[in-house]
Design a protein around this motif. Structure first.
Motif, PDB file in Angstrom:
ATOM      1  N   ALA A  10       0.822  -1.212   0.000  1.00 30.40           N
ATOM      2  CA  ALA A  10       0.000   0.000   0.000  1.00 30.40           C
ATOM      3  C   ALA A  10       0.854   1.260   0.000  1.00 30.40           C
ATOM      4  CB  ALA A  10      -0.938  -0.004   1.207  1.00 30.40           C
ATOM      5  N   GLN A  11       2.072   1.162   0.503  1.00 33.44           N
ATOM      6  CA  GLN A  11       2.935   2.341   0.574  1.00 33.44           C
ATOM      7  C   GLN A  11       3.757   2.502  -0.712  1.00 33.44           C
ATOM      8  OE1 GLN A  11       2.491   0.510   3.698  1.00 33.44           O
ATOM      9  NE2 GLN A  11       1.054   2.178   4.053  1.00 33.44           N
TER      10      GLN A  11
ATOM     11  N   LYS B  46      -0.329  -7.240   6.385  1.00 31.62           N
ATOM     12  CA  LYS B  46      -1.453  -6.587   7.069  1.00 31.62           C
ATOM     13  C   LYS B  46      -2.320  -5.839   6.052  1.00 31.62           C
ATOM     14  CE  LYS B  46      -2.364  -3.056  10.584  1.00 31.62           C
ATOM     15  NZ  LYS B  46      -3.561  -3.691  11.109  1.00 31.62           N
TER      16      LYS B  46
ATOM     17  N   GLN C  84      -4.622  -3.264   4.443  1.00 31.27           N
ATOM     18  CA  GLN C  84      -5.104  -1.883   4.577  1.00 31.27           C
ATOM     19  C   GLN C  84      -6.482  -1.752   3.957  1.00 31.27           C
ATOM     20  OE1 GLN C  84      -3.529   0.062   6.498  1.00 31.27           O
ATOM     21  NE2 GLN C  84      -1.678  -1.160   6.676  1.00 31.27           N
ATOM     22  N   GLU C  85      -6.644  -2.314   2.777  1.00 31.59           N
ATOM     23  CA  GLU C  85      -7.977  -2.381   2.186  1.00 31.59           C
ATOM     24  C   GLU C  85      -8.026  -3.500   1.164  1.00 31.59           C
ATOM     25  OE1 GLU C  85      -8.746   1.564   0.695  1.00 31.59           O
ATOM     26  OE2 GLU C  85      -7.588   1.272  -1.118  1.00 31.59           O
TER      27      GLU C  85
ATOM     28  N   LYS D 174      -4.516  -4.494  -0.613  1.00 32.06           N
ATOM     29  CA  LYS D 174      -3.496  -3.462  -0.402  1.00 32.06           C
ATOM     30  C   LYS D 174      -2.998  -3.639   1.022  1.00 32.06           C
ATOM     31  CE  LYS D 174      -5.306  -0.269  -3.832  1.00 32.06           C
ATOM     32  NZ  LYS D 174      -5.900   1.077  -4.087  1.00 32.06           N
TER      33      LYS D 174
ATOM     34  N   THR E  89       0.354  -3.780   4.148  1.00 36.08           N
ATOM     35  CA  THR E  89       1.627  -3.356   4.717  1.00 36.08           C
ATOM     36  C   THR E  89       2.331  -4.606   5.222  1.00 36.08           C
ATOM     37  OG1 THR E  89       0.672  -1.248   5.419  1.00 36.08           O
ATOM     38  CG2 THR E  89       2.723  -1.933   6.473  1.00 36.08           C
TER      39      THR E  89
END
Lengths: 150, 150
Positions: free
Chosen positions: B46-47, B93, B95-96, B109, B111
């Motif tokens: 996601a990042q 993990k 995020q969405e 998405k 992490t």
């Protein structure tokens, strides 16, 4: 949360623009039934990182992509080569083609030559840049990831 | 450029670390033969936007992902639920979770909670962040996308 089967009555508009989550888990059975030997082919915007679309590629699609420099898939519904956007001019210009560790999927890193890579349009009538414009909410419904996508 | 079939003698090391392109176009036939109803499930950082891995998800995997907040797949080779990194702690993990227009693929998405999402390691012995660490060269061989991946 338990998800039901996709209702036969779900329209394209509901499927593509609605808030009801109805994933088609039979997708890869359908893909396999098309008879072509294919692997997943992801197209990602090389500049923004946005995942634009996931399709499928057989050897012909892969070789065509390398030769013509445009993201190319095998349409498993029409069973034909699909050089995305070739006719419209909105093709996905390949920057590089990556393969995964096990060499059973490919990643096209692309620069969109024209409008969005998705066949859907937002409420303003603009083609969406990619296909992943909705996310799953905690209650199992869908929402647009931002207002621009709506 | 014509690509041959994957040689039966190709080792894991050659497949994963080598420069020979040998895509397995039978992948989705194998996936379908596992008998589970699955769709493609992509995990993306996601990042950084890096596409980390592509797997497959059935309804159980999807629901498990939403419940536990970790990218979850259905292992089509072992035919079992695969909460990636749950045992090692190197999970992804969520995020969405996004769905595509036609609701027949999903995009996690994430992490990364720990080390790389790929099971392979670079020459320094560090797990690679994602699986797409090689690209196709003009002559049809593979090269690492940068020195860090090598």
């Amino acid at each position: 949360m338990k998800l039901g089967l996709r209702p036969a009555t779900m329209t394209h508009a509901e499927l593509e623009e609605g808030k009801t989550l109805q994933l088609d888990f039979t997708k890869l059975q359908k893909v396999a039934n098309c008879g072509a030997d294919v692997l997943p082919a992801i197209a990602q915007d090389a500049q923004t990182g946005e995942v634009l679309i996931v399709g499928y590629a057989n050897q012909l699609a892969f070789e065509t992509a390398l030769e013509c420099g445009m993201a190319t898939f095998w349409s498993t519904s029409r069973n034909e080569l699909w050089i995305k956007g070739k006719t419209s001019g909105d093709y996905l210009k390949i920057q590089e083609v990556c393969v995964n560790c096990e060499q059973n999927s490919i990643l096209y890193k692309v620069t969109p030559a024209g409008k969005g890579a998705c066949h859907t349009k937002n409420q303003a009538g603009v083609a969406r840049s990619g296909c992943y414009y909705r996310r799953v909410r905690d209650d199992g419904t869908l929402e647009f990831i931002n207002d621009e996508q709506r």
